[in-house]
Structure formats: C-alpha cells, structure tokens
Design a protein around this motif. Structure first.
Motif, short mmCIF file in Angstrom:
data_model
loop_
_atom_site.label_atom_id
_atom_site.label_comp_id
_atom_site.label_asym_id
_atom_site.label_seq_id
_atom_site.Cartn_x
_atom_site.Cartn_y
_atom_site.Cartn_z
N LEU A 225 0.80 -1.22 0.09
CA LEU A 225 0.02 -0.11 -0.04
C LEU A 225 0.94 1.10 0.01
CD1 LEU A 225 -2.53 -1.12 2.48
CD2 LEU A 225 -3.02 -0.99 -0.10
N LEU A 226 1.96 0.98 0.71
CA LEU A 226 2.91 2.50 0.82
C LEU A 226 3.78 2.34 -0.17
CD1 LEU A 226 3.34 2.35 4.61
CD2 LEU A 226 1.99 3.83 3.30
N GLY A 227 4.15 1.25 -1.27
CA GLY A 227 5.15 1.33 -2.23
C GLY A 227 6.24 0.78 -1.79
N ILE A 228 6.45 0.45 -0.28
CA ILE A 228 7.80 -0.09 0.04
C ILE A 228 7.93 -1.65 0.02
CG2 ILE A 228 8.98 -0.05 2.56
CD1 ILE A 228 7.31 2.29 3.40
N GLU A 229 9.33 -1.83 -0.33
CA GLU A 229 9.69 -3.29 -0.52
C GLU A 229 10.25 -3.83 0.80
OE1 GLU A 229 11.73 -3.99 -3.96
OE2 GLU A 229 10.43 -3.38 -5.46
N ASP A 230 11.15 -2.93 1.11
CA ASP A 230 12.01 -3.44 2.49
C ASP A 230 11.53 -2.27 3.52
OD1 ASP A 230 13.42 -4.18 4.26
OD2 ASP A 230 15.49 -3.81 3.34
N PRO A 231 11.02 -2.55 4.61
CA PRO A 231 10.76 -1.63 5.65
C PRO A 231 11.97 -1.28 6.60
CG PRO A 231 9.93 -3.67 6.51
CD PRO A 231 10.54 -3.97 4.98
N LEU A 232 13.05 -2.02 6.61
CA LEU A 232 13.98 -1.70 7.44
C LEU A 232 14.66 -0.47 7.54
CD1 LEU A 232 16.11 -3.17 9.40
CD2 LEU A 232 17.50 -3.78 7.60
N PRO A 233 14.77 0.33 6.24
CA PRO A 233 15.36 1.81 6.34
C PRO A 233 14.36 2.70 7.32
CG PRO A 233 15.53 0.87 4.02
CD PRO A 233 14.73 -0.16 5.07
N PHE A 234 13.05 2.31 7.48
CA PHE A 234 12.41 3.23 8.06
C PHE A 234 12.27 2.85 9.50
CE2 PHE A 234 11.07 2.78 3.53
CZ PHE A 234 11.08 4.20 3.14
N LEU A 235 12.55 1.67 10.01
CA LEU A 235 12.61 1.59 11.45
C LEU A 235 13.44 2.35 12.21
CD1 LEU A 235 12.83 -2.53 11.15
CD2 LEU A 235 10.69 -0.85 10.93
N ASN A 236 12.68 2.60 13.47
CA ASN A 236 13.28 3.28 14.47
C ASN A 236 13.47 4.96 14.14
OD1 ASN A 236 13.75 1.31 16.41
ND2 ASN A 236 15.44 0.49 15.08
N LYS A 237 12.44 5.28 13.29
CA LYS A 237 12.52 6.70 12.84
C LYS A 237 10.94 7.17 13.08
CE LYS A 237 15.82 6.56 9.16
NZ LYS A 237 16.09 6.73 7.56
N SER A 238 11.05 8.45 13.40
CA SER A 238 9.51 8.87 13.72
C SER A 238 8.60 8.81 12.82
CB SER A 238 9.58 10.53 14.10
OG SER A 238 8.42 10.80 14.48
N TRP A 239 7.65 7.98 13.07
CA TRP A 239 6.56 8.01 12.44
C TRP A 239 5.99 9.14 11.69
CZ3 TRP A 239 0.92 8.11 13.50
CH2 TRP A 239 0.05 7.68 12.34
N THR A 240 5.64 10.12 12.59
CA THR A 240 4.87 11.35 12.42
C THR A 240 5.37 12.19 11.10
OG1 THR A 240 6.05 12.46 14.05
CG2 THR A 240 4.13 11.33 14.78
N VAL A 241 6.81 11.99 10.98
CA VAL A 241 7.60 12.80 10.05
C VAL A 241 6.81 12.53 8.54
CG1 VAL A 241 9.73 12.98 11.53
CG2 VAL A 241 9.13 11.12 9.63
N PHE A 242 6.33 11.15 8.58
CA PHE A 242 5.71 11.28 7.08
C PHE A 242 4.26 11.95 6.83
CE2 PHE A 242 7.26 7.00 8.06
CZ PHE A 242 7.96 6.50 7.03
N TRP A 243 3.91 12.75 7.63
CA TRP A 243 3.05 13.55 7.53
C TRP A 243 3.54 14.96 7.51
CZ3 TRP A 243 -1.35 10.59 6.84
CH2 TRP A 243 -1.34 9.48 7.43
N GLU A 244 2.45 15.88 7.00
CA GLU A 244 2.89 17.39 6.80
C GLU A 244 1.91 18.26 7.28
OE1 GLU A 244 3.87 18.10 2.49
OE2 GLU A 244 5.48 16.65 2.49
N GLY A 245 2.43 19.29 7.73
CA GLY A 245 1.40 20.28 8.00
C GLY A 245 0.39 19.91 9.14
N ALA A 246 -0.85 20.27 9.13
CA ALA A 246 -1.97 19.87 9.83
C ALA A 246 -2.15 18.30 10.17
CB ALA A 246 -3.44 20.45 9.49
N ASP A 247 -1.67 17.58 9.12
CA ASP A 247 -1.87 16.25 9.09
C ASP A 247 -0.86 15.71 10.22
OD1 ASP A 247 -4.23 16.16 7.68
OD2 ASP A 247 -2.82 15.63 5.64
N GLN A 248 0.39 16.29 10.26
CA GLN A 248 1.32 15.75 11.33
C GLN A 248 1.00 16.29 12.56
OE1 GLN A 248 5.48 17.96 11.74
NE2 GLN A 248 5.89 16.09 10.31
N GLN A 249 0.45 17.39 12.79
CA GLN A 249 -0.04 17.65 14.14
C GLN A 249 -1.24 16.65 14.53
OE1 GLN A 249 -1.48 21.74 13.96
NE2 GLN A 249 0.68 22.37 13.30
#
Length: 1005
Positions: A225-249
């Motif tokens: 759904l996210l177009g990700i083949e390997d999730p490893l590069p995204f682990l231990n990173k803040s999940w909220t940074v994927f969102w922008e503006g009001a959605d991040q809040q």
C-alpha cells in the motif's frame, strides 16, 4: 409442494426469497469511518482476546448494520445440523442451540453458495417459528474457512420497517471476510504468533507497531500500500514525519492519546514513495502490559483514497449543480463552470462542444483557458479537432484519454495537438443514438488521468449538457414568447383566446375572453372584453360561433369558417383551434374582417349569374339560329339536286346551280364553325382519337380547300418529311384545322398568289407550317388574332366574309390535342401559321391495320349536300327490288317536298306529312320502310312521333331517321332514347339518306 414431518405443506424457497430487492432498494450512503472503526475493534479483539472474536463479530454486525439480531451458524462435523457459536441482539438467548440442516435457511445458502435475503422464513422452516421475535428479514452469506463454506454469518430485522439493501450486503461481506480470517486464527490458539500473522496478513490495512515516542518498531502489513519493498530503512524513525502540516499535528495528537491509554484517530493525506497521493484513516491504540499500562502502540491505517475522492467528487458535483441552477444566463453559467472545473482538476483548457454529427461539425461557443492556451471558440470540422480513431471512439460513447500527447500516436492530428496541450480527456455524450455533446479537458503537462477524474468528467458532461440545453430551450422560449407577443400586438388579424363554458348537461353555452390583441378590439369594437363572457358583452344575441367552437373542442381538429357578426353588418373569416393539453377548454381564434370581400363576392356572384344567364341564352340563341338557318338550306339544296337531275345543256343554268351550291356550302360551313366553337367553349366537344399519319390528314384537307385555291388561281407548294409522322389524334378535327388555315391563306392573298404548306419533325413534335404571300396581319392585331370574332382589315375592298371564328377554332382544336399554334406576320409580306402537335409515343398501342387503312383510304370527308351537287351530274335510279316506301315529316313545306322529290326521283315511294298527328296516322296507313322526321314539329314533337310509331305493332321494323337543325350531343342522345335509329343534321348530305336506305334489309322476292 414439500411437507414437514406433520404433513403440513411448506412454502417454496422462491416464495420466501427476496434477494433481488437488495439491488432495487435505494442504498444508504457508505459510512467508511464507522466501518473502519468496526474493523479496528475486531483487530484489537484479536490481540486482546482471540477466543471471543466471533462474539465480537456478532456484536459488531449488530451495531454496524443496525440489525435486531446477528450471529454465526457453523456446520457440525457430520454436516447434518448447524450450531450457533455466537449471537447478538434479540436472539442472544439461543447461543449454543442447533437446528437440522434441512430445517434451516443456512442449508439453502450453502447449497446456493451465494448470499440470500429471506422474508418470514418460518413459512418454510417451521422449526424456527419458536424463535421469537419473528424474523421479518434475514440476510445470510456463506462463511468460509480455507476456501470451504463451513457455515453462515447472518443479520436479522424483526421490525418490518428495517429493510436490508446493497450497502448492508457489502458491509456484511467485508466483516465476514475479516471474521473468516479471525476464526481460522482461533483454531490455532497454541500458535498465537501464526494466528496474529494470518489475521494481519488478511487485513486490507497497514498495521504497524510504534514505541511510546512514536518511532516505527515494526511493520506487519501494508508494504504494498505504501510502495515499500523493504521496511528496514524506516525502522526506529519517527512515524509522524511522514505527515505534513496539519496532518502531522493530528498524527502527534493521536500518538499522545494512545500513550495516555486512549485511542487516537484522524484522517490524513500524504504521497507514497511512487508520488501517488493517498488518504488514510488512522487509528492508534495502546498495547497494554499485564498491569494495564501502555508499553507499545498499535497503528492501523486504512487507505480511504477512493472514498475520500468519492466524497470530494460528490461535494464538487453538488457545488457545480448549485452553480448550474442559480445562473440563468448561458454565457455566465458556462464561464463560471469552466473556471470551477479548471481549478478543481488543475486544467489549462476546458471546452464545451455541441456536436452536429450529420453536419460533421463541432460548435464551441464557450470555453475556459489559462493565458498560455489559445481559445477553441468557433465552429470546427470534427476532423480538425481530432483524428479518425478518436472520432470512432467518441461516436461509440467511449472517453478519449491521452496522458502524453507526444508519446501517443493517435494524437498526431487535430486542433489539440497544435496548442500548448500535453494531455487531454474528451468525454462524449450520446443522446438518442447520436453524439450530441463533448466535454474537453486539457492540461499543459503530461500525466495519467485517474479513473475517478474520468468518472467525474462523465457526470459533469451529463449535467452541463442537460443544463445548457435547458437554458437554450428557455432562451428560445423567451425569444419565442417575445416574438409571439410582438406578433400578437402588431398583427393585422384579430386574435383572441377563449374558454368555453358548459351547462350542467355538458353543452357549450357561452365563452369567456382570456386574451385579445389590439386588432381584435379594432375589428370587433370590444375593447374591454378580457375576462368577460360573450353573452355578457352582447346579451341580446346567441354567442357568435359557439357551435363551431364546440366542434373544435370535441374533435381537437382546427376549423375554418366564415361568420357573421352580431350586428349582421360585418363578416369574418375565422380560424379556430384548440390549445393546451387534450381536453383543454381553451380555443384560439384568428380572424379577418372580410366584409368588403364578401360584398365584392356577392356583387361578383350576381354579375356571374347574369353572365351565366347571358351565356346560356347565347347558346340557346346559337342553337336556335343554326336550326332556323339549316331549315331553309335543306330545301334549297334539295331543289338544286332536282335541277341537276334534269340534263340541261343551258350553261347559264349550270353556272347558276354551281353558284347556289357553293354559297349553300359556305353558309353551312359558317354554321358548323359557329357551333364547333360553342361546343369547345362549353366542354361538349369530344375527340375521337386514333393512330393517324399526318400526311393523310394534310392530303384530305388540301383536297377540300382545292376548289377555293383554284378559284383564286393560287400556286400551292407542298413539302413533307421523308418518314411518316404518326399522331394520336382526331383526324376529322385536324383536317378542320388545316382546311381553315389554307382557306384563310387563300382568302387573304391576292389572286394569282403563292401558298406554302410544309410538314416536318422537330424533336418529339410534328410541325405544320402554312405560309402565304398575302396582305399580312397588323402588329396591333397579331396578339389577339386567335380571339373569337377577330378579323383582319374590314374595308369594303378587303372584306373576305366570315364571322372571325376560324382561327379561334384552329387554336382550340390544336390545344385539345396537346399542341400549340402561333402566327408570325409582317404587313404586306404575308403571314405564317405554325402548328405543333406531339408525336405519338412509341409505347402507345397502335390502331389496327384495318382501321388505319380505312382512315387513309376514306379520302376527303363527305361534303355538304350543296358541294356534292356541284361535282355530281346526276343520280341513277335504283332497280325495283331496292326501292323503298319512305315517309317524310317536316313542318317546313319546302324542305319536306324537296326531299320527297329527290326520293321519288331515285325510285322510292314517298308519303309526306307536315305535323305530328298526321305523321302517326300516315305511318299506320302507309306502312313505310323508313321515316325521315323533323324534331321540331307543331302539335306533338318529332320525339313523341317516334315514340308513338314504335308502339305500332304492324310496322315494328320501320327505320326512323331524325333530320333536324339541332346537332348537339344532348340532341342526339334524346333522339336515340325516343326510338330513332339515325340522327342527321340539316342540311343533310343526300348520300347519307341513300346509305341508310341501301342498308335496309332486302325485299322478299
């Protein structure tokens, strides 16, 4: 019909099914937020208490579908009965119960292997009648485990007002699929990890585990759904940074809520790695330790892009529809809508094209474009806008979708390719089998068009076309109403709209004026009649035209009539027709004041009646004149014949007889011409047409005119075409035409002159020319040379006699044959008359050879008696066996005696009578073989004499011959009806009498 164990008849399966209603009923709007919450609750139940997931599913179904009861039925291992592991709602007390497969709707659902909707199923499954309250409707669908149907999941409505629809079925299928996976997981409680994995893998959602700071610890599902083949590069990173503006809040607030032990929810937007924009419905829940404290966070994200776009589409369509409805001016409407569509879809051009497919044209009256793109407004040939492939697709109703103009070979031609357009979408609208409209959307940058954008364009095309057509119709109606009102007020004709009024018996008794134009008031004098009844305006007279208006109302057909006004001094030409729907009592009336015309017509009618009477009296006078002129001619001709029977050698006597005979012939000819014109004028002349050859007609005419030509010492030159020319004509009448033309030429040419007669062919016409070197015709006389009684110069030294009817007769006889005649002349240089007659068509059947030969060999027509005497020296007496007894009856003594002398001179026995009664007595006493009887006798008429003689049995074989001055067709018909065998017109050719005598049966030896 099946029966239960007691023998009672059961209802059929079809009688309790109503599955088709799911698609017929209006479906409620999807509530994706509530559905997502239900799935999230199930997911959490799997984590917290897997063993109770089936009951959680039942509770969820009950709440989500707003049912009265919900549950699951599983097939036992022996497959003979169903048991109920989980039930929610009014039937919850039956949890753990069972029912035989044959006595349950679940069995029929598994047999059909499709969802089924039942209504009052206890009529077929009486074992379920004990379960109360009664199930009004029950929606069931198969429940699958590892691809096999092992039971059913169902919802029940106990209230007849709750009816399931297609949206209920969709939600039931969605939850049942999830529950199926959950059930399989409960079968593997000892392998909790595999259970959780299978549940998560079957979920359509993206499931993640976060730490309490919102960092991504693991991703259990949703990589694709996210177009990700390997999730490893995204682990231990803040999940909220994927969102922008009001959605991040919103994401940060949801994490904080979950850390506090609550559930955090929001709907946000971000682009996945491929750049595609997507909307997500996110729920973050705390994962508790054994002490009930959050140790991790479960984040479940569902892709709601489709539903979000659908909501956006509906909102946009609602806004467009509102704009379409509130703007009344077509130009303003199209400009506003174009700008709105352009902003919503990021367009560079939006054009609205009305298609005239028969003319192969597209008319673009409105478009919206950014400054860098040229307008498309104008009338274009369809081939100028798009290529042949696009045109075929559009005519089939298919959308034309081009993501990249440069890369699509179909887009090489057309007006779009010549503009700063990189991609375009054209949606055609087909109405009544024809391409009527197209919505053209263009962008300056290449890019794919999404399905939801194409669907939106289709919706817009339908709504815009419908509104634009309505605005066009309204504009046309306004224009029509303005024209109608202008016409209504300015027309010279009176116009009004009336409403018929009826009595209790449905009889039209009056009418009320609803509308009237100025001309109405001017012509009728009723200037303040609107809203008033006719009897109110004119109380002392019946309502004018009421019967005509009633007939228009009853039949629905328009009617034209002439009516007299209430004051009896004016007349109106009136046209009335019904308006409104069938049965309408409104009648529109248009009328003109025709009083002057009616007065003129009356005066004309009076004058016409007077002229008709004069014409009738003229015909009667001509008939009487001919009769009175023929009566003295008959004895004169007979007397000449008697003189010629005497072999006198005196040249003076012979010359005198010849002159008298010739003048008798001239008089007879004048009478014949006068009567011929009268017959033609009254339509009484009938042609005896047959296949004739022109040369034969001309030869006989020349022979007839030869004596006059010789007398005046003229030289006649004849010229004929080589091949024969055939006509379908009356030979005798055409001979009259040629004789009259030759006679005129001879009369109006000085003695010793020259005449020419030629016959030639011009196309499909036979052309006969008669030319002379005579005095010619004056220019002022030439246009009316064929009029009745028209003659050339009438000076004493130039008078040639006649009544001036010869050329009139020529023209009318020629026209009766479908031909024409014209005259060309120069005074002092002679005249030429040209007759054109249509040649006989090749396809016309020819007359028999015998008839043709007879017509050709007949020679000149029988001459009048006087002319016959001029060329006959004596008559030879008949032998005794051919001599007859003849009765001559005529009140003209000279005529009777002269004819009697001729008959006696040829050897016949003759008796003479001078009135009707004497004639009957003489016939009885004399017993004649033939009687020659005048019609106009004193006492009783010749017709009555014939009737009485026919009643005499002793002379029933007598031949009766009418000899009279009356020669019209009606006269001949009357004489034959009275009993005459022959009808001769005075002065008759004596040879005709001889022929009749010779045809009598021979005397017995």
């Amino acid at each position: 019909m099946p029966a239960d164990a007691s023998g009672a008849h059961l209802a059929s399966l079809q009688s309790v099914l109503c599955t088709e209603q799911l698609q017929r009923r209006p479906a409620r709007a999807p509530d994706y937020a509530m559905e997502n919450g239900a799935l999230l609750a199930l997911a959490q139940a799997l984590v917290a208490s897997p063993r109770t997931v089936l009951q959680t599913l039942s509770d969820t179904l009950l709440s989500l579908l707003k049912a009265d009861s919900a549950g699951l039925s599983f097939l036992a291992d022996d497959e003979t009965h169903f048991y109920w592991p989980a039930i929610a709602g009014m039937w919850r007390a039956h949890v753990g119960g069972s029912v035989l497969r044959a006595s349950s709707p679940c069995g029929d659902v598994l047999d059909a292997n499709i969802p089924l909707l039942f209504r009052r199923f206890e009529r077929r499954y009486p074992h379920l009648a004990a379960a109360t309250p009664v199930a009004e409707e029950c929606l069931l669908m198969p429940f699958y485990v590892k691809g096999k149907a092992v039971g059913t999941v169902w919802v029940i409505a106990h209230d007849a007002h709750r009816q399931f629809d297609a949206e209920d079925l969709r939600q039931l299928e969605s939850l049942a699929k999830f529950a199926s996976a959950a059930y399989q997981a409960t079968e593997s409680l000892n392998a909790e990890k595999e259970f959780n994995r299978s549940i998560i893998d079957s979920s359509p959602d993206c499931i993640k585990v976060l730490d309490l700071e919102g960092k991504l610890l693991s991703m259990h599902n949703g990589h694709a759904l996210l177009g990700i083949e390997d999730p490893l590069p995204f682990l231990n990173k803040s999940w909220t940074v994927f969102w922008e503006g009001a959605d991040q809040q919103a994401a940060q607030a949801a994490v904080a809520a979950a850390v506090a032990g609550r559930q955090g929810r929001f709907v946000g937007f971000f682009r996945i790695l491929s750049g595609e924009p997507k909307w997500w419905d996110v729920a973050i829940s705390p994962m508790l330790d054994t002490h009930g404290k959050p140790v991790r966070l479960l984040a479940v994200s569902r892709d709601v892009t489709a539903s979000k776009r659908a909501e956006t589409k509906l909102a946009f369509l609602a806004a467009v529809t509102q704009d379409l409805g509130k703007l009344a001016n077509l130009d303003d409407t199209m400009a506003a809508i174009g700008a709105k569509i352009g902003a919503h879809l990021g367009l560079s051009l939006c054009a609205f094209a009305h298609i005239d497919e028969p003319a192969n044209e597209a008319a673009i009256a409105h478009d919206w474009q950014r400054h860098a793109v040229a307008s498309l407004v104008g009338v274009h040939r369809l081939a100028q806008l798009m290529g042949a492939q696009f045109m075929r697709a559009a005519r089939a109703g298919d959308a034309i979708v081009v993501g990249d103009m440069a890369a699509d070979p179909r887009a090489a031609a057309g007006a779009f390719a010549a503009r700063a357009i990189a991609s375009f979408l054209c949606v055609p609208l087909i109405q009544d089998g024809q391409w009527r409209f197209a919505l053209c959307l263009c962008r300056s940058a290449p890019g794919a068009w999404r399905e939801d954008e194409i669907d939106l364009a289709r919706e817009l095309a339908v709504r815009i076309w419908a509104r634009s057509e309505r605005l066009r119709a309204e504009n046309a109606l306004r224009t029509s109403e303005e024209r109608y009102r202008n016409l209504f007020n300015s027309m010279d004709e009176g116009f009004c709209v009336i409403e018929l009024l009826f009595d209790a018996g449905k009889n039209a008794v009056d009418y009320r004026y609803l509308e009237m134009n100025p001309a109405f008031a001017k012509q009728t004098g009723l200037s303040h009649g609107i809203g008033k009844c006719m009897r109110e305006l004119v109380p002392d007279r019946p309502a004018d035209g009421i019967e005509h208006y009633r007939r228009v109302f009853s039949s629905g057909e328009a009617m034209r009539f002439v009516s007299e006004s209430h004051d009896a001094n004016r007349w109106f030409d009136t046209y009335a027709f019904r308006i409104g729907k069938p049965g309408s009592e409104k009648i529109a009336v248009i009328f003109n004041n025709i009083t002057e015309r009616m007065q003129a017509q009356h005066a004309l009618s009076v004058a016409a009646n007077e002229l008709t009477d004069l014409d009738r009296r003229k015909d009667e006078f001509l008939a009487m004149l001919s009769h009175e002129l023929r009566n003295p001619l008959a004895p004169i001709a007979s007397a000449i014949k008697i003189l010629q029977l005497r072999k006198s050698e005196d040249p003076l006597q012979q010359q005198a007889c010849t002159i008298i005979a010739r003048q008798v012939g001239n008089l007879n000819h004048l009478i014949d011409d006068l009567l011929e014109v009268s017959r033609i004028s009254t339509g009484q002349l009938q042609l005896r047409q047959e296949r004739i050859e022109v040369k034969g007609v001309v030869d006989r005419a020349v022979e007839t005119a030869r004596p006059l030509i010789r007398q005046r010492r003229h030289a006649l030159t004849l010229s004929f075409v080589a091949q024969p020319l055939w006509l379908h004509a009356d030979a005798a009448r055409l001979e009259q035409v040629v004789v009259n033309l030759l006679t005129n030429a001879a009369k109006y040419t000085d003695e010793g002159g020259r005449l020419w007669l030629s016959v030639e062919q011009e196309g499909a016409m036979a052309v006969l020319r008669v030319r002379d070197a005579g005095i010619g015709i004056a220019a002022e006389l030439l246009p009316r040379i064929f009029d009745m009684f028209t003659q050339a110069e009438r000076s004493l030294d130039r008078s040639q006699g006649g009544l001036g009817i010869g050329l009139c007769l020529v023209q009318r006889l020629v026209e009766l044959h479908g031909g024409s005649v014209e005259a060309v002349s120069v005074v002092g240089q002679g005249s030429e008359f040209v007759v054109r007659l249509p040649l006989m068509l090749a396809a016309m059947p020819a007359a028999t050879a015998t008839a043709t030969a007879a017509a050709t060999a007949a020679g000149p027509a029988p001459l009048p008696l006087a002319l016959a005497l001029a060329f006959q020296s004596a008559i030879t007496a008949l032998p005794p066996e051919q001599q007859r007894r003849v009765l001559v009856v005529d009140d003209n003594v000279d005529a009777a005696q002269s004819l009697a002398l001729l008959l006696q001179a040829t050897g016949h026995a003759v008796r003479v009578a001078y009135d009707g009664p004497s004639a009957v007595d003489a016939a009885l006493a004399f017993c004649p073989d033939m009687a020659v009887i005048d019609i106009g006798l004193p006492g009783i008429s010749g017709l009555e004499v014939a009737r009485r003689i026919r009643k005499l049995a002793t002379i029933d074989s007598i031949v009766l011959v009418a000899m009279t001055g009356y020669g019209q067709a009606a006269d001949r018909t009357n004489s034959l009806a009275a009993g005459f065998d022959h009808h001769l017109v005075k002065p008759a050719d004596f040879t005709q009498v001889q022929k009749i005598l010779s045809a009598l049966a021979p005397k017995p030896a």
